[in-house]
Write an enzyme that holds these catalytic residues in place. Structure first.
Site, PDB file in Angstrom:
ATOM      1  N   LYS A  11      25.017  43.177  43.259  1.00 50.92           N
ATOM      2  CA  LYS A  11      26.106  42.734  44.273  1.00 50.92           C
ATOM      3  C   LYS A  11      25.680  43.398  45.663  1.00 50.92           C
ATOM      4  O   LYS A  11      24.638  44.424  45.934  1.00 50.92           O
ATOM      5  CB  LYS A  11      27.176  43.371  44.068  1.00 50.92           C
ATOM      6  CG  LYS A  11      27.813  42.542  42.497  1.00 50.92           C
ATOM      7  CD  LYS A  11      28.960  43.267  41.999  1.00 50.92           C
ATOM      8  CE  LYS A  11      29.768  42.464  40.682  1.00 50.92           C
ATOM      9  NZ  LYS A  11      30.928  42.920  40.285  1.00 50.92           N
ATOM     10  N   TYR A  51      34.216  33.202  40.950  1.00 49.51           N
ATOM     11  CA  TYR A  51      35.031  34.209  40.379  1.00 49.51           C
ATOM     12  C   TYR A  51      36.417  33.460  40.103  1.00 49.51           C
ATOM     13  O   TYR A  51      37.671  34.033  39.930  1.00 49.51           O
ATOM     14  CB  TYR A  51      35.248  35.326  41.099  1.00 49.51           C
ATOM     15  CG  TYR A  51      34.225  36.428  40.875  1.00 49.51           C
ATOM     16  CD1 TYR A  51      34.131  37.058  39.728  1.00 49.51           C
ATOM     17  CD2 TYR A  51      33.296  36.852  41.876  1.00 49.51           C
ATOM     18  CE1 TYR A  51      32.937  38.182  39.705  1.00 49.51           C
ATOM     19  CE2 TYR A  51      32.563  37.839  41.672  1.00 49.51           C
ATOM     20  CZ  TYR A  51      32.245  38.313  40.261  1.00 49.51           C
ATOM     21  OH  TYR A  51      31.279  39.476  40.300  1.00 49.51           O
ATOM     22  N   ASN A 114      30.814  47.639  42.144  1.00 49.16           N
ATOM     23  CA  ASN A 114      30.286  48.223  41.069  1.00 49.16           C
ATOM     24  C   ASN A 114      28.762  47.583  40.643  1.00 49.16           C
ATOM     25  O   ASN A 114      28.268  47.452  39.463  1.00 49.16           O
ATOM     26  CB  ASN A 114      30.930  47.921  39.831  1.00 49.16           C
ATOM     27  CG  ASN A 114      31.224  46.362  39.265  1.00 49.16           C
ATOM     28  OD1 ASN A 114      30.940  45.627  40.169  1.00 49.16           O
ATOM     29  ND2 ASN A 114      31.955  46.332  38.355  1.00 49.16           N
ATOM     30  N   HIS A 117      26.899  42.410  38.114  1.00 49.28           N
ATOM     31  CA  HIS A 117      27.740  41.358  37.602  1.00 49.28           C
ATOM     32  C   HIS A 117      26.934  41.051  36.312  1.00 49.28           C
ATOM     33  O   HIS A 117      25.663  40.714  36.448  1.00 49.28           O
ATOM     34  CB  HIS A 117      28.161  40.508  38.142  1.00 49.28           C
ATOM     35  CG  HIS A 117      28.788  39.271  37.340  1.00 49.28           C
ATOM     36  ND1 HIS A 117      30.063  39.167  36.911  1.00 49.28           N
ATOM     37  CD2 HIS A 117      28.082  37.992  36.841  1.00 49.28           C
ATOM     38  CE1 HIS A 117      30.094  38.210  36.087  1.00 49.28           C
ATOM     39  NE2 HIS A 117      29.159  37.589  36.138  1.00 49.28           N
ATOM     40  N   GLU A 128      27.584  29.839  34.397  1.00 48.46           N
ATOM     41  CA  GLU A 128      27.146  30.818  35.745  1.00 48.46           C
ATOM     42  C   GLU A 128      25.640  30.532  35.986  1.00 48.46           C
ATOM     43  O   GLU A 128      25.344  30.483  37.367  1.00 48.46           O
ATOM     44  CB  GLU A 128      27.290  32.339  35.481  1.00 48.46           C
ATOM     45  CG  GLU A 128      28.854  32.789  35.389  1.00 48.46           C
ATOM     46  CD  GLU A 128      29.088  34.034  34.793  1.00 48.46           C
ATOM     47  OE1 GLU A 128      30.265  34.471  34.842  1.00 48.46           O
ATOM     48  OE2 GLU A 128      28.235  34.761  34.406  1.00 48.46           O
TER      49      GLU A 128
HETATM   50  P1  CMP Z   1      32.445  41.755  37.271  1.00 43.34           P
HETATM   51  O1  CMP Z   1      31.703  41.850  36.112  1.00 43.34           O
HETATM   52  O2  CMP Z   1      31.497  41.135  38.398  1.00 43.34           O
HETATM   53  O3  CMP Z   1      33.742  40.859  37.057  1.00 43.34           O
HETATM   54  C1  CMP Z   1      34.840  40.748  37.943  1.00 43.34           C
HETATM   55  C2  CMP Z   1      34.786  41.625  38.893  1.00 43.34           C
HETATM   56  O4  CMP Z   1      36.207  42.074  39.414  1.00 43.34           O
HETATM   57  C3  CMP Z   1      34.240  43.117  38.320  1.00 43.34           C
HETATM   58  O5  CMP Z   1      33.101  43.190  37.983  1.00 43.34           O
HETATM   59  C4  CMP Z   1      34.874  44.042  39.388  1.00 43.34           C
HETATM   60  O6  CMP Z   1      33.737  44.147  40.210  1.00 43.34           O
HETATM   61  C5  CMP Z   1      36.033  43.385  39.939  1.00 43.34           C
HETATM   62  N1  CMP Z   1      37.269  44.316  39.656  1.00 43.34           N
HETATM   63  C6  CMP Z   1      37.711  44.361  38.232  1.00 43.34           C
HETATM   64  N2  CMP Z   1      38.854  45.062  38.350  1.00 43.34           N
HETATM   65  C7  CMP Z   1      38.964  45.497  39.673  1.00 43.34           C
HETATM   66  C8  CMP Z   1      39.921  46.180  40.204  1.00 43.34           C
HETATM   67  N3  CMP Z   1      40.893  46.959  39.620  1.00 43.34           N
HETATM   68  N4  CMP Z   1      39.887  46.320  41.793  1.00 43.34           N
HETATM   69  C9  CMP Z   1      38.981  45.650  42.247  1.00 43.34           C
HETATM   70  N5  CMP Z   1      37.825  44.982  41.743  1.00 43.34           N
HETATM   71  C10 CMP Z   1      37.862  44.692  40.481  1.00 43.34           C
END
Ligand code: CMP
Length: 140
Positions: A11, A51, A114, A117, A128
């Site tokens: 990311k 998403y 984070n 993904h 995906e």
């Molecule tokens: P990902 O595995 O990419 O799938 C969906 C994403 O939404 C997740 O990782 C996080 O980066 C994001 N996400 C999940 N919960 C939250 C939250 N409470 N606030 C902001 N982003 C979130």
């Protein structure tokens, strides 16, 4: 068990800090081979389509903005039990809950930013992968 493929994104928070090599090393050390890879800069609309399953969540707009804020590295990883293995290497979605040594424990900045993904099931992996790669771009 047969070889499996999963979809991964490095990311914007991680590409901006030049963590691509360190993250790929974690995949490879875990036995996940990179069989396709591209660095691209998504538009907000492209991030939103990827998403779409989260459309109703309160963080959807913020998530799409973030995913379009800098380049990402989209990859297909192949290995035994690749979907589960990748999720183990990534660690929990919230870095505060991620096990020591996982990518998110070491590199992630917050639950939203984070670093990686990974697909959560074979059906989502197939969708995906197809969103980002043609069959000709998957080189095992
Ligand atoms: P990902 O595995 O990419 O799938 C969906 C994403 O939404 C997740 O990782 C996080 O980066 C994001 N996400 C999940 N919960 C939250 C939250 N409470 N606030 C902001 N982003 C979130």
């Amino acid at each position: 068990m047969a070889l499996e493929r999963t979809f991964s994104i490095i990311k914007p928070d991680a590409t901006k800090r030049d963590l691509t090599g360190k993250i790929v090393a974690k995949f490879e050390e875990a036995g996940l081979r990179v069989v396709a890879s591209k660095r691209i800069h998504l538009t907000k609309a492209q991030a939103g389509e990827f998403y779409a399953v989260h459309k109703e969540r309160p963080f959807y707009d913020e998530l799409c903005e973030f995913m379009a804020s800098a380049p990402i590295v989209a990859q297909v990883l192949e290995g035994e039990n690749a979907i589960a293995k990748n999720r183990e290497v990534m660690g929990a979605t919230n870095p505060a809950d991620a096990a020591p040594g996982t990518i998110r424990a070491e590199f992630a900045e917050s639950v939203g930013e984070n670093s990686v993904h990974g697909s959560d099931a074979p059906e989502t992996a197939a969708v995906e992968i197809a969103y980002f790669f043609s069959g000709l771009e998957l080189v095992g």
